[in-house]
Design a protein around this motif. Sequence first.
Motif, short mmCIF file in Angstrom:
data_model
loop_
_atom_site.label_atom_id
_atom_site.label_comp_id
_atom_site.label_asym_id
_atom_site.label_seq_id
_atom_site.Cartn_x
_atom_site.Cartn_y
_atom_site.Cartn_z
N ASN A 281 59.05 43.98 32.80
CA ASN A 281 58.07 43.35 33.49
C ASN A 281 58.12 42.08 33.71
OD1 ASN A 281 56.43 45.64 34.21
ND2 ASN A 281 55.35 45.78 32.24
N THR A 282 58.80 41.13 32.78
CA THR A 282 58.96 39.80 33.13
C THR A 282 59.79 39.53 34.24
OG1 THR A 282 59.07 39.56 30.78
CG2 THR A 282 59.84 37.44 32.10
N LEU A 283 60.94 40.50 34.36
CA LEU A 283 61.65 40.39 35.68
C LEU A 283 60.96 40.63 36.93
CD1 LEU A 283 64.98 41.90 33.89
CD2 LEU A 283 64.23 39.46 34.12
N PHE A 284 60.23 41.77 36.89
CA PHE A 284 59.53 42.18 38.00
C PHE A 284 58.51 40.92 38.43
CE2 PHE A 284 59.46 47.10 37.38
CZ PHE A 284 60.06 47.29 38.61
N LEU A 285 57.72 40.35 37.56
CA LEU A 285 57.08 39.39 38.03
C LEU A 285 57.68 38.36 38.48
CD1 LEU A 285 53.88 39.52 35.57
CD2 LEU A 285 54.14 40.30 37.76
N LEU B 101 43.62 42.40 29.72
CA LEU B 101 43.00 41.25 30.61
C LEU B 101 44.00 40.87 31.54
CD1 LEU B 101 40.86 38.93 28.37
CD2 LEU B 101 40.22 40.22 30.34
N HIS B 102 45.20 40.62 31.05
CA HIS B 102 46.64 40.13 32.22
C HIS B 102 46.59 41.24 33.22
CE1 HIS B 102 50.39 39.87 33.45
NE2 HIS B 102 50.40 38.40 33.39
N PHE B 103 46.53 42.68 32.87
CA PHE B 103 46.71 43.65 33.82
C PHE B 103 45.57 43.52 34.86
CE2 PHE B 103 47.22 48.47 34.65
CZ PHE B 103 48.01 48.17 35.77
N LEU B 104 44.50 43.30 34.36
CA LEU B 104 43.22 42.99 35.58
C LEU B 104 43.70 41.67 36.35
CD1 LEU B 104 40.21 43.94 35.79
CD2 LEU B 104 39.36 42.07 34.54
N ASP C 3 52.37 35.34 36.74
CA ASP C 3 53.44 35.48 36.28
C ASP C 3 53.76 34.58 34.91
OD1 ASP C 3 56.33 35.40 35.79
OD2 ASP C 3 56.73 34.50 37.69
N LEU C 4 53.33 33.30 35.05
CA LEU C 4 53.32 32.45 34.08
C LEU C 4 52.91 32.81 32.65
CD1 LEU C 4 51.83 28.89 34.81
CD2 LEU C 4 51.14 30.07 32.65
N LEU C 5 51.43 33.62 32.59
CA LEU C 5 50.58 33.93 31.52
C LEU C 5 51.77 35.05 30.83
CD1 LEU C 5 46.98 34.34 32.70
CD2 LEU C 5 48.18 32.59 31.31
N TRP C 6 52.28 35.73 31.74
CA TRP C 6 53.08 36.95 31.05
C TRP C 6 54.45 36.36 30.36
CZ3 TRP C 6 52.12 41.52 29.50
CH2 TRP C 6 53.44 42.49 29.15
N PRO D 293 57.21 36.97 24.71
CA PRO D 293 57.65 36.62 23.50
C PRO D 293 56.72 36.70 22.32
CG PRO D 293 57.51 34.86 24.74
CD PRO D 293 57.17 35.89 25.67
N LEU D 294 55.33 36.38 22.67
CA LEU D 294 54.31 36.37 21.44
C LEU D 294 54.25 38.04 21.06
CD1 LEU D 294 51.44 33.90 22.23
CD2 LEU D 294 53.30 33.51 20.72
#
Lengths: 102, 209
Positions: B70-74, B143-146, B195-198, B203-204
């Motif tokens: 998902n990181t790569l997708f964003l 929330l991120h998905f929203l 993207d930045l938030l993801w 890692p968290l």
Amino acid sequence: MIRLLAKPVSAVWLLLMLATGLSWWLGLDQGMSSDQQSDYRYISSGLIIIAFIKVRIVIRYFMEVREAPLALKLICDAWLVLVSSAIIYLYCLGPVPVATGG
Amino acid sequence: MTSADCFSAVERKVEIKPHVPGEVGVWVFILGDMLIFGLFFIVFVYYRGLNVELYSHSQATLNQNYGAINTLFLLASSWFVAMAVDDMRNKTVKLAPVFFPLAMLCGLGFGVVKIIEYREKISAGITITSNDFYMYYYIFTGLHFLHVLIGMGVLVFLWRRARFAATQADVRDGAVIEKDMVLIESGASYWHMVDLLWIVLFPLLYLLK
């Protein structure tokens, strides 16, 4: 297409993809013995630092803050420094996974 | 290339002066959102420190591959958006009508992986009430998905503007596009923030040991 890939944004994008690959690999359980588990602390701190470097690149290059007025640059950098240092500080405060030195 | 050609090539490009990328109001919203998520990250790491064992055991059930893909997708999607914005500044607008849908396709990929992940967790009996780790996991990723869903709506809007701009490229020397750039930059900045938030959530939630 070649012209697109030669742009600075594309170069940093490639760097971001590689950094993600590195984090992915570092985050995998690499068959460490329990004695080595305290090393996770360094790995995890490294993962947080990598993430925030990636975030700064996104802010600077993708969100184009490098072209923005100084105030916006400073606000973004202040957020980066405060949030990343708070995370690393709180993470390092937590108990060590395995007692060392005993 | 003659000097006259060089001059006209420069003329065709929307001039970039030091400026806030997009509407100032949108940036107030973006910074507010970053502040709230920043607090989320700090709260999560603090409570994790109080019960590392529970958080580590729960984290071990997450599939890191989903988080990384998902990181790569964003990231890919952000690149398409950045290239599309750059293309619109050229006023010729050739790539943007193609790159915005490609960015949306990456966003869709993110959504599909997220839904597969949620389904796996829920069918394994892991829900928001299972424990503190999963509570944060569902709230933060939810929330991120929203934000991703709202971002997809924003990308549809940008795509429509790009398609319109492509028809206007030769009208009044692209003046219409120049007016649109503030909107385009605002939407793009919002998408990059998603993207930045993801990039921090990955890692968290998935990797921190």
